[in-house]
Design a protein around this motif. Structure first.
Motif, PDB file in Angstrom:
ATOM      1  N   THR A  49      14.351   9.049  -8.565  1.00 24.46           N
ATOM      2  CA  THR A  49      14.863  10.023  -9.657  1.00 24.46           C
ATOM      3  C   THR A  49      14.914   9.603 -11.130  1.00 24.46           C
ATOM      4  O   THR A  49      14.952  10.039 -12.007  1.00 24.46           O
ATOM      5  CB  THR A  49      16.134  10.646  -9.277  1.00 24.46           C
ATOM      6  OG1 THR A  49      15.951  10.974  -7.771  1.00 24.46           O
ATOM      7  CG2 THR A  49      16.381  11.842  -9.962  1.00 24.46           C
TER       8      THR A  49
ATOM      9  N   GLN B  80      11.712   9.278 -12.363  1.00 27.16           N
ATOM     10  CA  GLN B  80      11.119  10.510 -13.115  1.00 27.16           C
ATOM     11  C   GLN B  80      11.827  11.218 -14.236  1.00 27.16           C
ATOM     12  O   GLN B  80      10.979  11.881 -15.116  1.00 27.16           O
ATOM     13  CB  GLN B  80      11.324  11.498 -11.610  1.00 27.16           C
ATOM     14  CG  GLN B  80      10.435  11.274 -10.491  1.00 27.16           C
ATOM     15  CD  GLN B  80      11.051  11.966  -9.304  1.00 27.16           C
ATOM     16  OE1 GLN B  80      12.033  12.928  -9.391  1.00 27.16           O
ATOM     17  NE2 GLN B  80      10.316  12.094  -8.267  1.00 27.16           N
TER      18      GLN B  80
ATOM     19  N   ASP C 248      10.353   9.589 -17.254  1.00 18.35           N
ATOM     20  CA  ASP C 248       9.124  10.030 -17.481  1.00 18.35           C
ATOM     21  C   ASP C 248       9.223  11.567 -18.018  1.00 18.35           C
ATOM     22  O   ASP C 248       8.672  12.046 -19.195  1.00 18.35           O
ATOM     23  CB  ASP C 248       8.149  10.218 -16.187  1.00 18.35           C
ATOM     24  CG  ASP C 248       7.600   8.809 -15.719  1.00 18.35           C
ATOM     25  OD1 ASP C 248       7.676   7.614 -16.303  1.00 18.35           O
ATOM     26  OD2 ASP C 248       7.484   8.960 -14.476  1.00 18.35           O
TER      27      ASP C 248
END
Length: 184
Positions: A166, A169, A172
């Motif tokens: 997570t 992510q 990103d």
């Protein structure tokens, strides 16, 4: 007779005195049309300026929220890592060596199998704390065995892995928000 009206773009380029001279001789309906065109252009500029400001505020809000989420995830990972270290310090005489062996075993056999070994045969990863003599166990050895039996390695590893994924992510997503905000 009024002089011919130049295109609106040329009117906008004129200095105020020239603009007043050209517009002064125009009939009222032409003046109204020019005012309407100018108002439309001003409204479009205003909308574009405020729209970009709203977009940037929206990107900033998303960026700050994502950053806070990432910081919370990082704190969770630090807490979980602390739990691993604390558990291994209670169980093993040489916690770093045992953690390295445990990690190597996990890479080869997976976290579920590693959790089973840790619960049932923790000495496989290193020397346990305390001592055993003729079947008698010291308090430190009893505590080490009890802690190994109740420590849920697989659950901690799963949560740690999920937090790591997570976090990646979120990084990103933060990069994408920053890219979009700076490109527009």
């Amino acid at each position: 007779m009024p002089q011919p009206l130049p295109p609106i773009d040329e009117l906008l380029e004129m200095d105020p005195a020239s603009f007043a001279e050209v517009m002064g001789g125009q009939p009222d309906n032409v003046k109204v049309a020019v005012r309407a065109e100018l108002a439309q252009r001003m409204e479009a500029l205003d909308r574009a300026a405020w729209g970009n400001s709203r977009k940037l505020r929206g990107h900033h809000t998303r960026f700050v929220a994502g950053k806070l989420d990432y910081e919370r995830l990082e704190q969770t990972q630090q807490w979980l890592a602390g739990q691993f270290h604390d558990a291994f310090a209670i169980i093993y005489a040489d916690a770093p060596e045992a953690a390295a062996k445990c990690w190597a075993y996990e890479q080869e056999h997976g976290s579920a199998q590693t959790a089973r070994i840790l619960k049932t045969a923790p000495a496989m990863f290193g020397a346990l704390r305390g001592w055993t003599f003729l079947g008698f166990k010291s308090a430190a050895r009893r505590e080490a065995l009890a802690h190994a039996a109740k420590f849920d390695f697989a659950a901690y590893r799963m949560v740690f892995t999920m937090a790591s994924e997570t976090g990646k992510q979120l990084i990103d997503a933060l990069k994408e928000v920053a890219r979009v905000a700076t490109s527009g």
